[in-house]
Motif scaffolding. Structure first.
Motif, PDB file in Angstrom:
ATOM      1  N   ALA A 178       0.833  -1.202   0.000  1.00 53.81           N
ATOM      2  CA  ALA A 178       0.000   0.000   0.000  1.00 53.81           C
ATOM      3  C   ALA A 178       0.868   1.253   0.000  1.00 53.81           C
ATOM      4  N   ILE A 179       1.888   1.277   0.853  1.00 54.81           N
ATOM      5  CA  ILE A 179       2.789   2.435   0.904  1.00 54.81           C
ATOM      6  C   ILE A 179       3.494   2.614  -0.432  1.00 54.81           C
ATOM      7  N   ALA A 180       3.933   1.505  -1.030  1.00 56.97           N
ATOM      8  CA  ALA A 180       4.633   1.588  -2.319  1.00 56.97           C
ATOM      9  C   ALA A 180       3.714   2.097  -3.424  1.00 56.97           C
ATOM     10  N   LEU A 181       2.453   1.659  -3.442  1.00 59.18           N
ATOM     11  CA  LEU A 181       1.516   2.115  -4.475  1.00 59.18           C
ATOM     12  C   LEU A 181       1.223   3.604  -4.343  1.00 59.18           C
ATOM     13  N   VAL A 182       1.029   4.066  -3.117  1.00 52.95           N
ATOM     14  CA  VAL A 182       0.785   5.495  -2.905  1.00 52.95           C
ATOM     15  C   VAL A 182       2.013   6.305  -3.302  1.00 52.95           C
TER      16      VAL A 182
END
Length: 471
Positions: A178-182
Motif C-alpha cells: 500500500a505504501i509503495a503504491l501510494v
C-alpha cells in the motif's frame, strides 16, 4: 561517514567467506557491494580509522582489505584523497543500500532483535486452515480485494469515527505494498517527501527509491509537534507525507487528540497527500488511543494504511488502504496495474479473523504486554545506563545508549549472538547514533538470555571504546 548506511551495507560481512581471514572477509563484502551496484563507480569509501571504529576491528584489518581490493582494481587509493570504487570495476544497475533489515539465515543460537513479528502457534495454524477452506469455491479476480473483506473494513473504519464506504477500501499484499503504491502515484524524482524522524524504515526506503528528497519532522514523547509539522509543510510543500500518530514506529509515541486536530487541519488546508500508518493502532495495552488522524478531517487527503501483520501473523500478507474520494480513481488504477488481486485464501482468513477483532486484540495484548514488562525490567536491572520510555502500545522500546557509536555496538552484539538494528538507520536527516530499536516480540523465555548477552557485549564495547580493536 554515513554510519547507518555502511552498517546496513556490511551487516553480515563476517559471514562472507567464513574461512578467510578478517581482512579477506571484509574485502569480499565490498566486492559484493560493488558488483551488486550498492557502491557506485568513483564513490568514496570510509576512511580507514572510521570504518575500523564502526566494525570493531583494527585499522590494519581495514588497510589490508583496501589493499586487497586495490590489487584487483576494485578500488583506487591515493594519499590525501582516500579510497574510491574503481571506475572499471564490474557492476550492475545501481541499487539502494536498504534500511530494511535483510532476512538472513540464522544460527540456532542466534537471537534476533531486528524484526518484530508475532509468534505463530499451532492454534493459529489450525484457525487459518479452517478459515481458508471457504476460499476455494470460486475462480475470480478481485483486483481491489474480496468484496466481503472490503465491506467489513469499511464498517470498522466507520465504527472508529471515520465514515467509509466499501468502494473506498483497497486490499493490498501487506501494508508495504500500500505504501509503495501510494508513493508511486504521488512521488517523482526530485519531489520532496515529509516524514517523521525517526520513522519506519520501509517508508524511508520506498521514498528514497522514488528519488524523493526527504525532510524529517522530529518525533518527541508525544509525537510530532503540530507547529513544527505545519511550518515544514508550508516551507517545503511536499508532494507526500508519512505519519504514524498511534504507537509510532519506533518511539511508541501517541499524538494527542488536540495534536491530531491541528495536524489534520494542516493537511486539509495545504492539500498535501498524507499516509496515516495504522498498522500498530490496534496494539494498545488497555489505554484506547484517540481516533485516527483522518477522523478529525474526513475530507483531507489522508490515506489510511492497515495490516494484520503486527496483530496476527507476518506471513499472512494482507493489508489495505482507505482512500479519500478525490484520490480513488488514481489509486484504483495503481492497484489494478500492480496485480489482478491478492491471494483469496489469505483474504478469507483475514475476513474470518477481523470478524473477531476484540478477541485478537485481547490475545495479542496478553502475549506482548508481559514481554514488554519483562524486557524493560531486565534492561533496567542489567543495563541501567540505557534509557527509554515504556510505551502504552505497539511493540518496540526506543532505547538510548550513552554512546554516539550505537551502529558500531551492533557488531559487538552480533559476536555475542544478538542481531540488532541501529536506530540511526530510522532517521530522516541526522539523528544521533545513540539509539537501538528493541522489539519486545521475542519469545519471553529467550529475553533473559538476550539481555545477558547484550550486557556482556556492552561491557566489551565499553572497555574498548576509543581503542583500536585487535583483528
Amino acid at each position: 561517514m554515513d554510519a547507518p548506511r555502511f552498517a546496513a551495507l556490511l551487516r553480515d560481512w563476517r559471514q562472507t567467506s567464513p574461512d578467510a581471514p578478517l581482512y579477506g572477509r571484509l574485502a569480499a563484502a565490498f566486492r559484493g557491494a560493488i558488483e551488486s551496484g550498492s557502491l557506485r563507480p568513483a564513490e568514496q569509501l570510509p576512511a580507514e580509522r572510521h570504518l575500523a571504529a564502526l566494525l570493531g576491528v583494527s585499522r590494519s584489518t581495514v588497510v589490508a582489505a583496501y589493499d586487497d581490493l586495490a590489487l584487483g582494481e576494485w578500488v583506487t587509493r591515493r594519499r590525501g584523497s582516500g579510497t574510491h570504487v574503481g571506475a572499471a570495476a564490474p557492476r550492475r544497475a545501481e541499487v539502494l543500500t536498504l534500511r530494511t533489515p535483510a532476512a538472513v539465515a540464522q544460527t540456532a543460537d542466534e537471537l534476533d532483535f531486528t524484526i518484530a513479528v508475532p509468534l505463530l502457534t499451532e492454534r493459529h495454524r489450525a484457525e487459518m486452515l479452517a478459515a481458508a477452506a471457504h476460499s476455494f469455491s470460486e475462480s475470480l479476480y478481485y483486483p481491489l480485494g474480496l468484496p466481503d473483506l472490503r465491506a467489513l473494513l469499511a464498517e470498522r473504519y466507520t465504527q472508529g469515527g471515520l465514515p467509509t464506504t466499501p468502494e473506498q477500501v483497497i486490499v493490498t499484499s501487506g501494508a508495504q505494498q500500500a505504501i509503495a503504491l501510494v508513493t508511486a502515484t504521488f512521488l517523482q524524482r526530485g519531489d520532496t517527501a515529509l516524514l517523521e524522524t525517526p520513522t519506519y524504515f520501509g517508508a524511508i526506503d520506498v521514498f528514497r527509491a522514488a528519488g524523493a528528497e526527504l525532510v524529517g519532522v522530529p518525533v518527541g514523547a508525544e509525537g510530532v509537534r503540530p507547529d513544527d509539522f505545519h511550518r515544514l509543510l508550508e516551507q517545503h510543500r511536499p508532494r507526500l507525507t508519512f505519519l504514524t500518530p498511534t504507537f509510532q514506529n519506533p518511539t511508541g509515541a501517541v499524538l494527542s487528540a488536540a495534536g491530531r486536530q491541528q495536524v489534520a487541519q494542516s493537511v486539509a488546508d495545504l492539500r498535501c497527500p498524507t499516509i496515516e500508518d495504522d498498522t500498530l493502532a490496534e496494539l494498545d495495552f488497555g489505554l484506547e488511543p484517540p481516533p485516527r488522524l483522518a477522523a478529525f478531517a474526513p475530507d483531507a487527503p489522508i490515506i489510511n494504511v492497515g495490516s494484520l501483520t503486527k496483530l496476527y501473523w507476518a506471513g499472512l500478507r494482507v493489508g489495505w488502504m482507505r482512500v479519500p474520494h478525490e484520490w480513488h480513481s488514481v489509486l484504483v488504477q495503481a492497484k489494478t496495474l500492480a496485480d489482478f488481486g491478492g491471494s483469496l485464501p489469505t483474504q478469507h482468513i483475514a475476513l474470518s479473523l477481523l470478524q473477531d477483532l476484540p478477541r485478537l486484540k485481547a490475545e495479542r495484548r496478553a502475549e506482548v504486554q508481559p514481554a514488554r514488562d519483562l524486557l524493560a525490567a531486565l534492561l533496567r536491572e542489567q543495563l541501567p545506563d540505557w534509557t527509554f520510555r515504556q510505551p502504552q502500545g505497539g511493540q518496540y522500546l526506543w532505547v538510548e545508549l550513552p554512546t554516539l557509536r550505537a551502529s558500531s555496538f551492533t557488531y559487538y552484539a552480533a559476536r555475542y549472538g544478538v542481531r540488532l538494528f541501529p536506530g540511526a538507520s530510522m532517521g530522516v536527516g541526522d539523528i544521533p547514533d545513540s539509539f537501538l530499536r528493541l522489539p519486545f516480540t521475542l519469545a519471553p523465555a529467550h529475553l533473559p538470555e538476550a539481555v545477558a548477552r547484550l550486557r556482556a557485549a556492552w561491557q566489551d564495547f565499553s572497555s574498548r571504546s576509543g581503542q583500536e580493536r585487535l583483528a
